[in-house]
Design an enzyme around this catalytic site. Structure first.
Site, PDB file in Angstrom:
ATOM      1  N   CYS A   1       8.798 -25.228  90.850  1.00  0.00           N
ATOM      2  CA  CYS A   1       9.337 -24.607  91.942  1.00  0.00           C
ATOM      3  C   CYS A   1       9.332 -25.810  93.049  1.00  0.00           C
ATOM      4  CB  CYS A   1       8.563 -23.635  92.481  1.00  0.00           C
ATOM      5  SG  CYS A   1       9.116 -22.640  93.904  1.00  0.00           S
TER       6      CYS A   1
ATOM      7  N   HIS B   1       8.554 -20.043  87.939  1.00  0.00           N
ATOM      8  CA  HIS B   1       6.959 -20.158  87.945  1.00  0.00           C
ATOM      9  C   HIS B   1       6.261 -19.798  86.758  1.00  0.00           C
ATOM     10  CE1 HIS B   1       5.901 -21.259  92.388  1.00  0.00           C
ATOM     11  NE2 HIS B   1       6.904 -20.492  92.453  1.00  0.00           N
TER      12      HIS B   1
ATOM     13  N   GLU C   1       3.566 -20.572  85.330  1.00  0.00           N
ATOM     14  CA  GLU C   1       2.052 -20.250  85.565  1.00  0.00           C
ATOM     15  C   GLU C   1       1.936 -18.516  85.398  1.00  0.00           C
ATOM     16  OE1 GLU C   1       3.045 -20.450  89.884  1.00  0.00           O
ATOM     17  OE2 GLU C   1       3.688 -21.099  87.876  1.00  0.00           O
TER      18      GLU C   1
END
Length: 232
Positions: free
Chosen positions: A104, A204, A206
């Site tokens: 990001c 994202h 994660e």
């Protein structure tokens, strides 16, 4: 086990980081090491000297001054100390071959470090929902991936659905190559072609580790860090 340094965000005078980053790195088989925002190139150099890979995390907006523009009213909260540290680290990683993953804001920092620019706000050019009104692990829109790119080799496909939590994006990638775009043309991934592993993604991953494509990015970073550590 390779060591992955993860840059921290700043919030209310404190270094902060979502647990999702360190968990994703740890699950890949690497050691997550948090890199706090602090002043001094000598400290930043020592941080990089003690890791085998670098993850630039998400967070606030990079200041437009770093790509030659004045801040518009749409620019969000900036973190001058973090900007300085991460731009230094990104430039150093790109020049020395240190494996680098930008997420990001991290992808945007990579582009700036490579001489690129950002859209300070994409609300008037976006055709899909880039700041999703959904849980963070929900896949809100698709991206098209450039064939034969590093990203294409990692995820093994031409398209991918991703989550999305941003209002800025890369406008020009500088010396980097665009490796993915959303269906509205917004740049979603950049990479350094002549680098062993330097990839920035606007989404994202994660928060996407329950999906193979999300885990694949962290596994690829771990493998690149492992190879880098063996060369040192």
């Amino acid at each position: 086990m390779p060591r992955i340094g993860i840059t921290c965000n700043i919030r209310d005078g404190e270094n902060t980081l979502s647990l999702a980053y360190s968990q994703a790195v740890a699950r890949s088989g690497a050691i997550p090491l948090l890199l706090p925002v602090c002043a001094g190139k000598h400290l930043w150099q020592q941080m990089l000297a003690n890791v085998d890979g670098l993850l630039l995390s998400g967070g606030g907006d990079p200041d437009a001054v770093h790509f030659g523009e004045e801040a518009t009213p749409a620019q969000g909260q900036v973190q001058p100390e973090r900007d300085q540290m991460e731009l230094f680290m990104a430039q150093r990683a790109l020049s020395c071959g240190l494996p680098l993953l930008g997420i990001c804001r991290g992808a945007q920092v990579m582009a700036i470090a490579a001489g690129g620019t950002l859209h300070q706000d994409i609300v008037h050019i976006a055709g899909v929902q880039h700041d999703q009104r959904a849980p963070k692990n929900y896949l809100i829109h698709g991206v098209r991936i450039k064939e034969k790119s590093l990203l294409h080799r990692i995820v093994g496909g031409n398209t991918l659905r991703v989550n999305s939590m941003h209002h800025q994006s890369v406008k020009t990638p500088g010396k980097l190559q665009v490796s993915a775009k959303a269906f509205d043309g917004i740049i979603e991934a950049v990479e350094a072609v002549q680098h062993p592993f330097a990839l920035g993604v606007q989404w994202h991953p994660e928060w996407m580790t329950k999906y193979l494509q999300g885990r694949a990015l962290f596994h690829a970073l771990k493998q690149a860090a492992l190879a880098y550590g063996r060369r040192q």
